[in-house]
Design a protein around this motif. Structure first.
Motif, PDB file in Angstrom:
ATOM      1  N   GLU A  94      13.480  41.081  12.621  1.00 41.73           N
ATOM      2  CA  GLU A  94      14.458  41.523  11.058  1.00 41.73           C
ATOM      3  C   GLU A  94      14.187  40.883   9.305  1.00 41.73           C
ATOM      4  O   GLU A  94      15.368  40.105   9.342  1.00 41.73           O
ATOM      5  N   GLY A  95      12.946  40.012   9.973  1.00 44.22           N
ATOM      6  CA  GLY A  95      12.330  38.946   8.910  1.00 44.22           C
ATOM      7  C   GLY A  95      13.278  37.501   9.624  1.00 44.22           C
ATOM      8  O   GLY A  95      12.542  36.314   9.030  1.00 44.22           O
ATOM      9  N   ALA A  96      13.707  36.700  10.419  1.00 44.41           N
ATOM     10  CA  ALA A  96      13.485  35.862  11.316  1.00 44.41           C
ATOM     11  C   ALA A  96      11.904  34.594  11.137  1.00 44.41           C
ATOM     12  O   ALA A  96      12.011  34.059  10.918  1.00 44.41           O
ATOM     13  N   PHE A  97      11.176  35.720  12.083  1.00 42.80           N
ATOM     14  CA  PHE A  97      10.263  35.178  11.799  1.00 42.80           C
ATOM     15  C   PHE A  97       9.281  35.827  10.762  1.00 42.80           C
ATOM     16  O   PHE A  97       8.949  36.779  11.005  1.00 42.80           O
ATOM     17  N   ASP A  98       8.870  35.000   9.939  1.00 40.75           N
ATOM     18  CA  ASP A  98       8.192  35.527   8.576  1.00 40.75           C
ATOM     19  C   ASP A  98       6.904  34.501   8.045  1.00 40.75           C
ATOM     20  O   ASP A  98       7.630  33.356   7.668  1.00 40.75           O
ATOM     21  N   ILE A  99       5.537  35.236   8.168  1.00 37.33           N
ATOM     22  CA  ILE A  99       4.289  33.424   8.011  1.00 37.33           C
ATOM     23  C   ILE A  99       4.727  33.825   6.508  1.00 37.33           C
ATOM     24  O   ILE A  99       4.234  32.489   6.310  1.00 37.33           O
ATOM     25  N   THR A 100       5.150  34.121   6.223  1.00 36.44           N
ATOM     26  CA  THR A 100       5.042  34.154   4.254  1.00 36.44           C
ATOM     27  C   THR A 100       6.518  32.680   3.981  1.00 36.44           C
ATOM     28  O   THR A 100       6.326  32.657   2.764  1.00 36.44           O
ATOM     29  N   TYR A 101       7.070  32.578   4.983  1.00 39.99           N
ATOM     30  CA  TYR A 101       8.158  31.363   4.766  1.00 39.99           C
ATOM     31  C   TYR A 101       7.453  29.707   3.935  1.00 39.99           C
ATOM     32  O   TYR A 101       8.113  29.199   3.291  1.00 39.99           O
ATOM     33  N   ALA A 102       5.964  29.969   4.019  1.00 42.85           N
ATOM     34  CA  ALA A 102       4.867  29.133   4.428  1.00 42.85           C
ATOM     35  C   ALA A 102       5.251  28.229   2.386  1.00 42.85           C
ATOM     36  O   ALA A 102       4.712  27.810   2.254  1.00 42.85           O
ATOM     37  N   SER A 103       5.449  29.291   1.361  1.00 40.18           N
ATOM     38  CA  SER A 103       5.786  28.834   0.285  1.00 40.18           C
ATOM     39  C   SER A 103       6.417  28.006  -0.428  1.00 40.18           C
ATOM     40  O   SER A 103       6.459  27.443  -1.067  1.00 40.18           O
ATOM     41  N   ILE A 104       7.538  28.564   0.850  1.00 41.43           N
ATOM     42  CA  ILE A 104       8.664  26.706   0.586  1.00 41.43           C
ATOM     43  C   ILE A 104       8.307  25.782   1.841  1.00 41.43           C
ATOM     44  O   ILE A 104       8.328  24.622   1.431  1.00 41.43           O
ATOM     45  N   GLY A 105       7.973  26.034   2.893  1.00 40.02           N
ATOM     46  CA  GLY A 105       6.836  25.360   3.877  1.00 40.02           C
ATOM     47  C   GLY A 105       6.171  24.254   3.801  1.00 40.02           C
ATOM     48  O   GLY A 105       7.218  23.495   3.825  1.00 40.02           O
ATOM     49  N   TYR A 106       5.221  24.609   2.688  1.00 40.93           N
ATOM     50  CA  TYR A 106       4.781  24.334   2.300  1.00 40.93           C
ATOM     51  C   TYR A 106       4.974  22.899   1.239  1.00 40.93           C
ATOM     52  O   TYR A 106       4.372  21.778   0.275  1.00 40.93           O
ATOM     53  N   GLN A 107       6.432  22.992   0.302  1.00 41.41           N
ATOM     54  CA  GLN A 107       7.046  22.040  -0.095  1.00 41.41           C
ATOM     55  C   GLN A 107       7.885  20.900   0.403  1.00 41.41           C
ATOM     56  O   GLN A 107       8.602  20.032   0.916  1.00 41.41           O
ATOM     57  N   TYR A 108       8.080  21.287   2.057  1.00 42.48           N
ATOM     58  CA  TYR A 108       8.557  19.985   1.961  1.00 42.48           C
ATOM     59  C   TYR A 108       7.578  19.201   3.125  1.00 42.48           C
ATOM     60  O   TYR A 108       6.439  19.061   3.544  1.00 42.48           O
ATOM     61  N   ASP A 109       7.812  18.238   3.380  1.00 38.97           N
ATOM     62  CA  ASP A 109       6.951  16.759   3.715  1.00 38.97           C
ATOM     63  C   ASP A 109       7.609  15.931   4.528  1.00 38.97           C
ATOM     64  O   ASP A 109       8.716  15.365   4.246  1.00 38.97           O
ATOM     65  N   TYR A 110       8.016  16.381   5.707  1.00 38.10           N
ATOM     66  CA  TYR A 110       8.336  15.586   6.986  1.00 38.10           C
ATOM     67  C   TYR A 110       8.373  14.145   7.165  1.00 38.10           C
ATOM     68  O   TYR A 110       9.366  13.283   7.210  1.00 38.10           O
ATOM     69  N   ARG A 111       6.935  13.562   6.715  1.00 38.04           N
ATOM     70  CA  ARG A 111       6.677  12.431   6.832  1.00 38.04           C
ATOM     71  C   ARG A 111       6.770  11.405   5.290  1.00 38.04           C
ATOM     72  O   ARG A 111       7.969  10.307   5.993  1.00 38.04           O
TER      73      ARG A 111
END
Ligand code: ADP
Ligand code: MG
Ligand code: MG
Length: 308
Positions: A94-111
């Protein structure tokens, strides 16, 4: 004799440590050498990394992210197959796994300890929906229905790479092997008369295992909030994102999934992490092919019905 022995090799790939271990018997594989088999694994993992890395501008994935919102982009059969599996798992979870999470995911920089602010998150949330990815198998192309869609395969590509490597070793006549990439492990056969023992990391004590599981001929993936993260104001920002909120998922701290197919097992561990203890266990208990071990916020271990 030295003509039959365990071969072990570790290397860096896909931003993590990969490891291969197999029983090599010269008598049964006269046409092979252990070095050649190790090489085959390294080459395969690097090939998949080159195609699917979001950090390599000339990867197939990067090309899709650059172009697919303006025109259909032709993709390899391999990427098409993985995008189809990703779609299936998104539906299943039900969308818990969703590869389009990336439009936000790419805005994180953990380092660099950077995260998007709430305005940026709200802006990008519209683009997070796997149903905005249109796959056309007739001409093997992909098209994004929303201009801001980006995709990332970090939650599934390592499991897929492990599966490919296990299949390659099996085709070369190997009967006992372990292949891992970060938290994704695939097993071929047993460890010659006994099971493999795969440790699940203790989520809050480095180099310590929370539990060791005896496993044979299956795959196990662990998703944890301790792999890539930073702390700010006592809050942990880490690499598993709830696609509905754009924030890190914080219901549990570690999820391991066990099953046959390491591609599915990898994606399901990410999905169950997002879903949390109750919904995650309910999902896995509905799927007879998979089992789960979940460590909650109080560091209590929970197991799916088939493991009890
Ligand atoms: P690891 O990268 O340690 O193997 P996981 O298998 O849990 O851990 O995958 C986490 C990765 O999956 C993240 O680094 C990111 O690339 C991607 N990801 C994060 N959140 C999601 C999500 N909700 N759906 C799909 N992929 C995700
Ligand atoms: Mg995963
Ligand atoms: Mg993984």
């Amino acid at each position: 004799s030295v003509s039959a022995q365990w071969i072990k090799h570790s290397f860096q790939v896909m931003g993590t440590q990969a490891h291969v271990e197999f029983w090599f018997d010269e008598a049964t594989s006269p046409e092979n050498s252990a070095e050649r088999l190790v090489k085959i694994i390294e080459v395969e993992m690097n090939r998949i990394d080159r195609a699917m890395s979001p950090y390599k501008p000339d990867s197939e994935l990067s090309k899709v992210n650059r172009l697919a919102s303006t025109q259909p982009v032709k993709i390899t059969r391999e990427l098409m197959a993985l995008l189809q599996v990703s779609h299936n798992i998104a539906q299943l979870t039900e969308g818990a796994f969703d590869i389009t999470y990336a439009s936000i995911g790419y805005q994180y920089d953990y380092r660099k300890k950077q995260k998007p602010n709430q305005t940026a998150i709200n802006d990008a949330l519209d683009a997070i929906n796997y149903q905005g990815i249109k796959l056309n198998t007739a001409d093997s192309s992909v098209y994004f229905l929303h201009p801001q869609i980006k995709i990332d395969l970090g939650g599934i590509a390592k499991g897929y790479a492990v599966k490919q490597c296990i299949e390659l070793l099996s085709k070369q006549g190997i009967k006992h092997a372990l292949v891992s990439a970060g938290g994704d492990t695939g097993l071929l056969g047993d460890r010659r008369g006994r099971p493999w023992y795969v440790g699940i990391k203790h989520p809050r004590a480095e180099d310590k295992a929370a539990v060791h599981l005896p496993l044979t001929d299956e795959a196990i993936s662990t998703s944890g909030d301790y792999e890539r993260y930073f702390m700010e104001d006592g809050v942990r920002y880490h690499h598993i994102i709830n696609p509905k909120t754009g924030d890190s998922a914080r219901k549990v701290v570690s999820v391991s999934i066990i099953g046959q197919d390491s591609t599915y097992v990898d994606a399901l561990s990410t999905a169950v992490f997002v879903k949390g203890l109750q919904q995650g266990l309910a999902l896995i208990n509905r799927l007879p092919e998979y089992e789960a071990i979940i460590i909650d916020n109080k560091q209590t271990l929970h197991a799916s019905n088939g493991l009890q």
